[in-house]
Structure formats: structure tokens, C-alpha cells
Motif scaffolding. Structure first.
Motif, short mmCIF file in Angstrom:
data_model
loop_
_atom_site.label_atom_id
_atom_site.label_comp_id
_atom_site.label_asym_id
_atom_site.label_seq_id
_atom_site.Cartn_x
_atom_site.Cartn_y
_atom_site.Cartn_z
N ALA A 154 8.06 1.12 -3.13
CA ALA A 154 7.60 2.17 -2.11
C ALA A 154 6.64 1.52 -1.28
O ALA A 154 5.71 0.69 -1.71
N ASN A 155 6.78 1.47 -0.01
CA ASN A 155 5.77 1.02 1.12
C ASN A 155 4.82 1.88 1.84
O ASN A 155 4.31 1.80 2.67
N SER A 156 5.02 3.08 1.04
CA SER A 156 3.56 3.95 1.51
C SER A 156 3.26 4.91 0.36
O SER A 156 3.81 4.72 -0.57
N GLU B 25 -2.54 -0.20 -17.72
CA GLU B 25 -2.16 -0.79 -16.51
C GLU B 25 -2.24 0.35 -15.51
O GLU B 25 -2.76 0.03 -14.25
N ALA B 26 -1.58 1.31 -15.66
CA ALA B 26 -1.70 2.46 -14.53
C ALA B 26 -3.07 3.11 -14.28
O ALA B 26 -3.55 3.08 -13.06
N THR B 27 -4.03 2.87 -15.00
CA THR B 27 -5.41 3.39 -15.17
C THR B 27 -6.06 2.31 -13.98
O THR B 27 -6.98 2.72 -13.20
N ARG B 28 -5.73 0.96 -14.13
CA ARG B 28 -6.40 0.04 -13.29
C ARG B 28 -6.17 0.38 -11.95
O ARG B 28 -7.07 -0.19 -10.97
N VAL B 29 -5.02 0.93 -11.64
CA VAL B 29 -4.85 0.93 -10.21
C VAL B 29 -4.93 2.29 -9.56
O VAL B 29 -4.68 2.52 -8.43
N PRO C 255 -1.30 6.40 -6.20
CA PRO C 255 -0.17 6.53 -5.22
C PRO C 255 0.93 5.81 -5.45
O PRO C 255 1.10 4.78 -6.24
N GLN C 256 2.12 6.31 -5.04
CA GLN C 256 3.32 5.74 -5.60
C GLN C 256 3.59 4.36 -5.33
O GLN C 256 4.29 3.49 -6.01
N CYS C 257 2.91 3.73 -4.44
CA CYS C 257 3.04 2.43 -3.80
C CYS C 257 2.27 1.65 -4.86
O CYS C 257 2.52 0.20 -4.98
N PHE C 258 1.20 2.06 -5.74
CA PHE C 258 0.77 1.30 -6.65
C PHE C 258 1.11 1.73 -8.11
O PHE C 258 1.34 0.89 -9.01
N MET C 259 2.01 2.84 -8.23
CA MET C 259 2.64 3.29 -9.49
C MET C 259 3.89 2.39 -9.86
O MET C 259 4.12 1.87 -10.91
N ASP D 120 7.09 -3.96 -13.18
CA ASP D 120 6.63 -5.19 -13.78
C ASP D 120 6.95 -4.84 -15.26
O ASP D 120 7.07 -6.04 -16.05
N ALA D 121 6.60 -3.73 -15.90
CA ALA D 121 6.65 -3.80 -17.41
C ALA D 121 8.09 -3.54 -17.86
O ALA D 121 8.45 -4.48 -18.80
#
Length: 580
Positions: free
Chosen positions: A42-44, A66-70, A119-123, A129-130
Motif C-alpha cells: 500500500a502506497n497510502s 511488531e504491529a504495535t511498534r508501528v 494505517p495500511q501502509c504500515f500494517m 515481512d512475517a
């Protein structure tokens, strides 16, 4: 048999549904390949609210930290503002996402997880990666062209967009996670009800340091009641924090029956400044996009060996924050079932339960998200006045009137804002999902479920088959708290009983199944020190629950069982009914 297939499961799309599917399948030891036409993720910011159930999914898959960190943390999410501008006079506030003093206890009691804003671009990078680290393969710049399925598998045709090379991939199953314009769903002829493109929205993504206006009343959503952002059924502009408090989205409606909206910087920047209420704030515009409001859902999710999930089968606006959450839960529901069939632990008929369970949820979510947009109408009605040269000043004057008209306006506003709890404090909508399918055996003694509180607002935790196993805190061997969700799930069925349920433990040992664990609550590692499980279990201590890999109760035997033979027969019958 694996040599006959390039992969066990091919997933089309790497959004929340596709990436979660890949992560879950790889975690369960299934070969999975993901094809996406884009060169990255996702780019937005797109979807962002991550509710408790979605975070429980991430917790089970081992990536909650990992999700909490972002993420933007829960305490910063919820002092939602209805205001004339970010810097201007307020109209009302609402404590949202369970952060209010009157609701936070419900949320803490209902789940081991908070809400987060991701936000989806971080999720998506966290998920991908995982998944890749656990063996999932990802093919970017790869277009899905079509598929043909037969009795043993699916042959899909893909195109490498960098070289133009076309090739086929042979898989046991195919998942269409390719969004609201799903080619896979179209190929399957999945029946779609409802309306596509019924309203339009402009989103502007920008940077601006607004900490001095919002840090003391933190929220990831603000609603701006200015004339320039007042078109459409919401009738307000959206002001959303991407990163506190210097990255934002500002959005407003536009008329889809007219010309395309003007998205040039010289057109959108004045609107952004109007919504901020401070013309001197420096704004760095990052991008402008338009999108349309959908209200559509599929009444069937699969055909043969091909399954669809996410936006491919439920298409709706972001109101209520249900989109990516529902998509991730689609994936979590389907993945364990595919894994069990592929491993030979279950018959293919188990897969029919996916659509039977998730389709009603998708239809409910579409209805709820669209209704949440309509529910802004009473707030607008309480504030607005007709025919005024300065509608903002007139609306403020209306609410500050000391006479009977002012009383009526304020009472109307209070009721209207209270009504928005169905969007912003809807823990029941998020956690009260009930499944009815062949993968759930009803309790014949349970009777009809009765709701004493609003099922959309309030969680009703229960061990009834078809409900998510209740969260309570247990105590492990080191004295640390551990959730009932932590000692179940993890890709296996869990037979949950108490200290006196030795017959059940013996039965599970005698069956010796690779996908079945026994959880004895009260034993070392799962002590019921707070006695919360004794209050929540709804069965006798020597009764048993069978919890599915996705955390839903598949079967229960409420009465105590004391002899091994009876326990073996009951447990074996239940598993045979569920999986065979």
C-alpha cells in the motif's frame, strides 16, 4: 502429491486479506505463493482502525508486538472532535474506540488486546515481512490473468509485468484477495448485491504540524463542520491523523453526478486551510486521490477450489473502521480450514463452512458502515440553520441560545452525538460475531440466545458453540498473566476442561491426534487465580469445550464426565462431525 503442484495455495493480492492469508498459511506449514500486480505494498494510509479482534488475530500469529511498534497507541485515538475547524470553536466531543471512562472497562475485560491505529501502509509490511520469513513466496509486478480449476487443483495464468512473460501456476487452492474490482470474484460469477459507486470522496494527504491544536485532546479522527466540506450524506469534512500530530488526511464529499473534482493543489490547499482554521500553518501536500462509496456484498464466497475474501466480497466505506479488520478475519477463518484439508486432517467439506460463516458477517459490516454515514444527519440538523450568510456563526449561535430554541438544539445535539456510539464504541459489532455452519455443533441444551444489552454496543462473552472463546486472565507457572486466547488457538483444536476433567484429558491422549491439545484450567501454567474462568465458562468444571484454531467454540459438553470411555466417545464423535 506435492510434486504435482507449484504451491499448495496461490493468493491473488497482497492487501490485508492476502497478506494475512499468506502469514497464517505459512505459519501452519502450508506452501503459499502470493501474486500482486503492484511493485510493492500500500502506497497510502487507506484503512487504519485495528480493532480488538483483528489484533487478537495478529497476537495469535505472533506479530502483535511488531504491529504495535508501528501503531498510534490506543490512548491517543479517542477524543473525537466535532468542530468548526481544528483551530476554531468546538461543537461537541465524543470519547471513542472504548477510551472513555464509561466504556474502557468493557474493552479491557473483553480482550487481551487494545485497539490500535495502524494505517495500511504500515500494517501490510508487518504482515508480509512475517509471512516471507515463515516461507511464503511473494511475486510483485505480477498480474493475475485467469484460472481453470478441475477435480484436483487450480491452474492460474500470471504475467510478469516487467518482462511480459506469461506462465501458469498449479495449486491445490486459489484465494482471490484482489479487492473491490476482483477479477477472481468476477470469473466465479459470485452474486453481488447492493450498489457500487453511490457517493464520492476526495482525500488529501499532507504534512502539517498541528500539535498545538490537538495534542491536549488527542484523537485520530476529527469532523469539520465547514461549508466547504459539507457536501454529501456525512455533511462534514474528515480530518484524520496518520502520524500524531504532523501527518494527516483531510477529506470531503463531491457530487459524482457532476464533473470530476478539481484536485489541483491550488484548489485543495484553501480547503485544507479552511478545515485547519489557521491560514498560516505550513502545509506540505503529499497526494490527492478520489474514491467512491460502495454498498455491496457477495452472497456466496467460493466455488469449488477457489475462495474470495476481503473487499472482493464486502465493499463499503471506512465508517466504523470495519474494512481491514473484517478482511483479516476472513483470512484467519479460511486459512486453518485450508491447512487442515491439505494436511489430510479434515475432509474438503469443511471448506464449505467458510462462506456460511463469513458471508453474514460481510453483509452486516456493509450495512453498518453505510448506516454510520447516514447517522451524521442528526448532528448536522442540530447545528445547521438554513439561509444564513455565515452558517458556522449561525450554528454556534443556535447552540448558545439561552432560550427554549437553544435548549431544544442542545438536546438534539446530545442525542445525535450519543447515537454515534454505534460507530465509535461498537465493541459488540466487533466481537459478538456468531457462526452457524457444519464447523459448529450447537448445544442442544443452550436454547435461544438472549441479549440483555445492545448487541452492537456491548460484548456478550459466552462459551456457546459458534461464539469466540471468552477472554479471561489466567496465571502461568512464572506468575505472569496469560489469556485464555493464548493457551488455545495456535493452529490447533483445544480441548478445554478443569482440574476435575481428567477423563477428557485421558480421552485426548488416547485419540492422539496431531492437531488436538488439552488445556486443563487450574493446572500449573493455567491457574484460574482470579476465578474469572469459573464465572465465564458456563459449563461444569468436569465438562469440556472444544475450541477451534481460530478461537471459536466448535462444541461443548456442559455436564461433568467422569469415565474415560464416555469422554472418548463424545470427543471422537464431535471431531468426526466437525472434520469428516
Amino acid at each position: 502429491m506435492s510434486g504435482q503442484f507449484d504451491t499448495d495455495v496461490l493468493v491473488v493480492g497482497a492487501g490485508p486479506t492476502g497478506a494475512t492469508s499468506a502469514l497464517a498459511l505459512a505459519t501452519y506449514g502450508i506452501r503459499v505463493r502470493v501474486a500482486t500486480r503492484w511493485n510493492w505494498l500500500a502506497n497510502s494510509p487507506r484503512a487504519h482502525i485495528t480493532n480488538q479482534r483483528a489484533l487478537e488475530v495478529l497476537r495469535d500469529l505472533g506479530i502483535e508486538q511488531e504491529a504495535t511498534r508501528v501503531a498510534t497507541p490506543w490512548p491517543l485515538m479517542g477524543d473525537t472532535l466535532f468542530t468548526t475547524s481544528i483551530a476554531g470553536p468546538e461543537v461537541a466531543r465524543l470519547r471513542t474506540w472504548g477510551t472513555g471512562e464509561n466504556r474502557i472497562g468493557d474493552y479491557l475485560q473483553g480482550s487481551p488486546c487494545p485497539l490500535l491505529d495502524i494505517p495500511q501502509c504500515f500494517m501490510e509490511p508487518v504482515l508480509v515481512d512475517a509471512a516471507a520469513a515463515r516461507g511464503a513466496q511473494f511475486s510483485f509486478n505480477t498480474e493475475y490473468l485467469g484460472h481453470v480449476q478441475d477435480e484436483t487443483g487450480v491452474t492460474s495464468t500470471l504475467r510478469d509485468l516487467l518482462t511480459g512473460h506469461e506462465y501458469t501456476v498449479r495449486s491445490r487452492y486459489l484465494i482471490g484477495a484482489d479487492g473491490a474490482r476482483s477479477l477472481v470474484a468476477e470469473e466465479l460469477g459470485l452474486p453481488i448485491e447492493g450498489v457500487m459507486g453511490r457517493a464520492g470522496t476526495v482525500y488529501t494527504h499532507f504534512k502539517a504540524d498541528l500539535a498545538r491544536y490537538v495534542a491536549h485532546r488527542p484523537s485520530i479522527l476529527h469532523w469539520i463542520m465547514t461549508p466547504g466540506a459539507g457536501f454529501g450524506e456525512i455533511g462534514m469534512g474528515t480530518f484524520r491523523a496518520i502520524r500524531p500530530w504532523d501527518e494527516w488526511i483531510a477529506g470531503w464529499g463531491y457530487d459524482i453526478s457532476g464533473p470530476d473534482p478539481d484536485t489541483r493543489p491550488e484548489s485543495v490547499l484553501p480547503r485544507i486551510h479552511e478545515m485547519i482554521g489557521d491560514p498560516d500553518v505550513e502545509v506540505e501536500l503529499l497526494g490527492v486521490s478520489t474514491w467512491q462509496i460502495n454498498q455491496a456484498w457477495a452472497t456466496r464466497y467460493s466455488q469449488g477450489r477457489v475462495f474470495c475474501g476481503g473487499d472482493a466480497v464486502h465493499r463499503h466505506p471506512p465508517s466504523s473502521g470495519l474494512g481491514s479488520n473484517t478482511s483479516m478475519q476472513d483470512a484467519f477463518n479460511l486459512a486453518w480450514k485450508l491447512a487442515y484439508v491439505i494436511k489430510g486432517w479434515a475432509e474438503p467439506a469443511l471448506l464449505e463452512s467458510y462462506g456460511r460463516e463469513r458471508m453474514p458477517i460481510g453483509a452486516q459490516v456493509v450495512a453498518r458502515a453505510n448506516q454510520s454515514r447516514v447517522d451524521y444527519g442528526p448532528i448536522n440538523a442540530a447545528f445547521r440553520t438554513e439561509g444564513e450568510a455565515d452558517p458556522v456563526a449561525a450554528g454556534l449561535a443556535k447552540l448558545r441560545d439561552t432560550g427554549p430554541e437553544g435548549v431544544r438544539a442542545r438536546e438534539a445535539l446530545i442525542a445525535a452525538v450519543e447515537g454515534k456510539n454505534t460507530e465509535f464504541n461498537a465493541q459488540g459489532t466487533e466481537l459478538n460475531q456468531r457462526y452457524t455452519s457444519s464447523a459448529v455443533i450447537p448445544d442442544p441444551d443452550a436454547g435461544e440466545e438472549h441479549w440483555t444489552r445492545d448487541p452492537g454496543l456491548y460484548l456478550k462473552a459466552t462459551t456457546r458453540p459458534g461464539a469466540k472463546v471468552p477472554h479471561v486472565w489466567l496465571v502461568d507457572e512464572t506468575g505472569h498473566k496469560v489469556s485464555t486466547l493464548d493457551v488455545t488457538q495456535k493452529g490447533k483444536f483445544s480441548l478445554v476442561t478443569g482440574l476435575s476433567g481428567q477423563a477428557w484429558a485421558n480421552a485426548a491422549e488416547k485419540l492422539n491426534l496431531p492437531f488436538l491439545r488439552t488445556v486443563v484450567i487450574g493446572a500449573p501454567g493455567t491457574e484460574d487465580a482470579y476465578h474469572d474462568w469459573a464465572r465465564a465458562r458456563e459449563i461444569e468444571e468436569a465438562g469440556a469445550l472444544l475450541v477451534r484454531p481460530d478461537g471459536y467454540v466448535a462444541w461443548r459438553h456442559a455436564r461433568a464426565v467422569w469415565d474415560d470411555e464416555t469422554a472418548v466417545n463424545l470427543l471422537d464423535d464431535a471431531l468426526t462431525t466437525l472434520l469428516r
